[in-house]
Design an enzyme around this catalytic site. Structure first.
Site, PDB file in Angstrom:
ATOM      1  N   HIS A 175       0.816  -1.220   0.000  1.00  0.00           N
ATOM      2  CA  HIS A 175       0.000   0.000   0.000  1.00  0.00           C
ATOM      3  C   HIS A 175       0.849   1.269   0.000  1.00  0.00           C
ATOM      4  O   HIS A 175       0.369   2.338   0.371  1.00  0.00           O
ATOM      5  CB  HIS A 175      -0.948   0.004   1.209  1.00  0.00           C
ATOM      6  CG  HIS A 175      -2.034  -1.030   1.105  1.00  0.00           C
ATOM      7  ND1 HIS A 175      -2.884  -1.338   2.144  1.00  0.00           N
ATOM      8  CD2 HIS A 175      -2.412  -1.821   0.075  1.00  0.00           C
ATOM      9  CE1 HIS A 175      -3.735  -2.294   1.751  1.00  0.00           C
ATOM     10  NE2 HIS A 175      -3.455  -2.604   0.514  1.00  0.00           N
TER      11      HIS A 175
ATOM     12  N   LEU B  38      -5.127  -9.848  17.373  1.00  0.00           N
ATOM     13  CA  LEU B  38      -5.689  -9.577  18.690  1.00  0.00           C
ATOM     14  C   LEU B  38      -6.991 -10.341  18.910  1.00  0.00           C
ATOM     15  O   LEU B  38      -7.280 -10.823  20.004  1.00  0.00           O
ATOM     16  CB  LEU B  38      -5.932  -8.063  18.817  1.00  0.00           C
ATOM     17  CG  LEU B  38      -6.362  -7.555  20.179  1.00  0.00           C
ATOM     18  CD1 LEU B  38      -5.295  -7.829  21.231  1.00  0.00           C
ATOM     19  CD2 LEU B  38      -6.642  -6.049  20.123  1.00  0.00           C
TER      20      LEU B  38
HETATM   21  N1  APR Z   1      -1.888  -6.957  18.272  1.00  0.00           N
HETATM   22  C1  APR Z   1      -2.422  -7.688  17.266  1.00  0.00           C
HETATM   23  N2  APR Z   1      -3.474  -7.293  16.540  1.00  0.00           N
HETATM   24  C2  APR Z   1      -4.014  -6.103  16.853  1.00  0.00           C
HETATM   25  C3  APR Z   1      -3.531  -5.273  17.896  1.00  0.00           C
HETATM   26  C4  APR Z   1      -2.412  -5.756  18.636  1.00  0.00           C
HETATM   27  N3  APR Z   1      -1.873  -5.061  19.631  1.00  0.00           N
HETATM   28  N4  APR Z   1      -4.302  -4.155  17.963  1.00  0.00           N
HETATM   29  C5  APR Z   1      -5.229  -4.277  17.008  1.00  0.00           C
HETATM   30  N5  APR Z   1      -5.068  -5.456  16.333  1.00  0.00           N
HETATM   31  C6  APR Z   1      -5.865  -5.988  15.238  1.00  0.00           C
HETATM   32  C7  APR Z   1      -7.329  -5.586  15.284  1.00  0.00           C
HETATM   33  O1  APR Z   1      -8.059  -6.525  16.061  1.00  0.00           O
HETATM   34  C8  APR Z   1      -7.705  -5.639  13.800  1.00  0.00           C
HETATM   35  O2  APR Z   1      -8.150  -6.936  13.434  1.00  0.00           O
HETATM   36  O3  APR Z   1      -5.351  -5.426  14.054  1.00  0.00           O
HETATM   37  C9  APR Z   1      -6.379  -5.332  13.087  1.00  0.00           C
HETATM   38  C10 APR Z   1      -6.305  -3.944  12.473  1.00  0.00           C
HETATM   39  O4  APR Z   1      -7.271  -3.851  11.473  1.00  0.00           O
HETATM   40  P1  APR Z   1      -7.422  -2.539  10.563  1.00  0.00           P
HETATM   41  O5  APR Z   1      -7.453  -1.336  11.431  1.00  0.00           O
HETATM   42  O6  APR Z   1      -8.576  -2.781   9.661  1.00  0.00           O
HETATM   43  O7  APR Z   1      -6.058  -2.471   9.744  1.00  0.00           O
HETATM   44  P2  APR Z   1      -5.611  -3.259   8.428  1.00  0.00           P
HETATM   45  O8  APR Z   1      -6.206  -4.614   8.387  1.00  0.00           O
HETATM   46  O9  APR Z   1      -4.125  -3.138   8.357  1.00  0.00           O
HETATM   47  O10 APR Z   1      -6.251  -2.350   7.291  1.00  0.00           O
HETATM   48  C11 APR Z   1      -6.034  -2.701   5.955  1.00  0.00           C
HETATM   49  O11 APR Z   1      -7.148  -0.761   5.106  1.00  0.00           O
HETATM   50  O12 APR Z   1      -7.454   1.462   5.641  1.00  0.00           O
HETATM   51  C12 APR Z   1      -6.867   0.585   4.761  1.00  0.00           C
HETATM   52  O13 APR Z   1      -4.976   0.812   3.394  1.00  0.00           O
HETATM   53  C13 APR Z   1      -5.376   0.776   4.737  1.00  0.00           C
HETATM   54  O14 APR Z   1      -3.609  -0.839   4.880  1.00  0.00           O
HETATM   55  C14 APR Z   1      -4.881  -0.490   5.407  1.00  0.00           C
HETATM   56  C15 APR Z   1      -5.953  -1.505   5.068  1.00  0.00           C
END
Ligand code: APR
Length: 229
Positions: free
Chosen positions: A106, A199
């Site tokens: 990304h 998580l």
């Molecule tokens: N340890 C492990 N997992 C965690 C922690 C932690 N300390 N804190 C949060 N999480 C988990 C949450 O439970 C969730 O499932 O990380 C995940 C984060 O999810 P998102 O916020 O949706 O992030 P992501 O999956 O990286 O988003 C994907 O979406 O907004 C776009 O381009 C952007 O790259 C991003 C993509």
């Protein structure tokens, strides 16, 4: 040498103090995703989008890699496995944690892109809409970030690595955004074993052969210790 492809998302950087995207209010740092993470949002208000990513860039620079980033670097540096980290994150905490083989599907906060001629260069700390492209001089600079509606980077390379992998691991991602959310199915179809470290159960949790839930700084180093015996 066993090949391991590791997909990471915002959850691996959460304990470094960088907020994840899908907070319960549906906003990302108080902004609608449509306003700050789409080409249409950028066209409507480039100043807002630059200010938003300038703030994300400053936050990433102030953050430090955590034990989960460092554990993945240790797995790679150990040399017994061929490790590829495919990250959806635009921060550089994997690299600063010591990983060398990283694909930013990304894009990155440290990159600038000219949307007129396609030239790429290192982003300064602060970017603004009138900044000229160093190659074509047009005021057409944008962050080198893949927005919704745009094609993620290096997809052919990622799919080739996924199909050839001996293990696929997904860390800290909610499984909401494609194509990354489909990697578990792609790996499964190719007969590659799959493991989720998150998580909580992600949207695609049931597609993984195994899932372990907890904070990344606990469960990622524990898994790496297992892999390194
Ligand atoms: N340890 C492990 N997992 C965690 C922690 C932690 N300390 N804190 C949060 N999480 C988990 C949450 O439970 C969730 O499932 O990380 C995940 C984060 O999810 P998102 O916020 O949706 O992030 P992501 O999956 O990286 O988003 C994907 O979406 O907004 C776009 O381009 C952007 O790259 C991003 C993509």
């Amino acid at each position: 040498m066993a090949k391991i492809v590791i997909l990471t998302g915002a959850g691996i950087s959460a304990e470094s103090g960088i907020r994840t995207f899908r907070a319960s209010d549906g906003l990302w740092e108080e902004h609608r995703i449509e306003d700050v993470a789409t080409p249409e949002g950028f066209m409507a208000d480039p100043g807002l989008v630059h200010r938003f990513y300038n703030a994300r860039r400053a936050a990433a620079a102030a953050a430090a890699p955590n034990a989960a980033h460092r554990a993945l670097a240790e797995l790679e540096q150990d040399g017994r496995h061929e490790v590829l980290v495919v990250t959806q994150n635009v921060d550089d905490l994997h690299e600063r944690g010591g990983s060398a083989n990283v694909i930013h599907m990304h894009g990155t906060l440290t990159g600038a892109l000219c949307h007129s001629c396609g030239h790429r260069w290192s982003a300064p700390a602060e970017m603004a809409p009138r900044d000229p492209c160093p190659a074509c001089q047009k005021p057409a600079t944008r962050p080198d970030i893949v927005w919704f509606g745009e094609m993620p980077y290096q997809m052919e390379e990622i799919w080739t690595a996924l199909r050839a992998a001996d293990l696929f691991v997904s860390i800290g991602t909610s499984g909401n955004v494609y194509p990354a959310a489909g990697f578990v199915a792609d790996a499964g179809h190719a007969g590659v074993p799959t493991l989720e470290l998150n998580l909580e159960p992600s949207a695609g949790s049931r597609y993984f052969d195994e899932a372990r839930h907890g904070p990344a700084t606990a469960i990622v180093p524990a898994w790496v210790r297992e892999m390194l015996g």
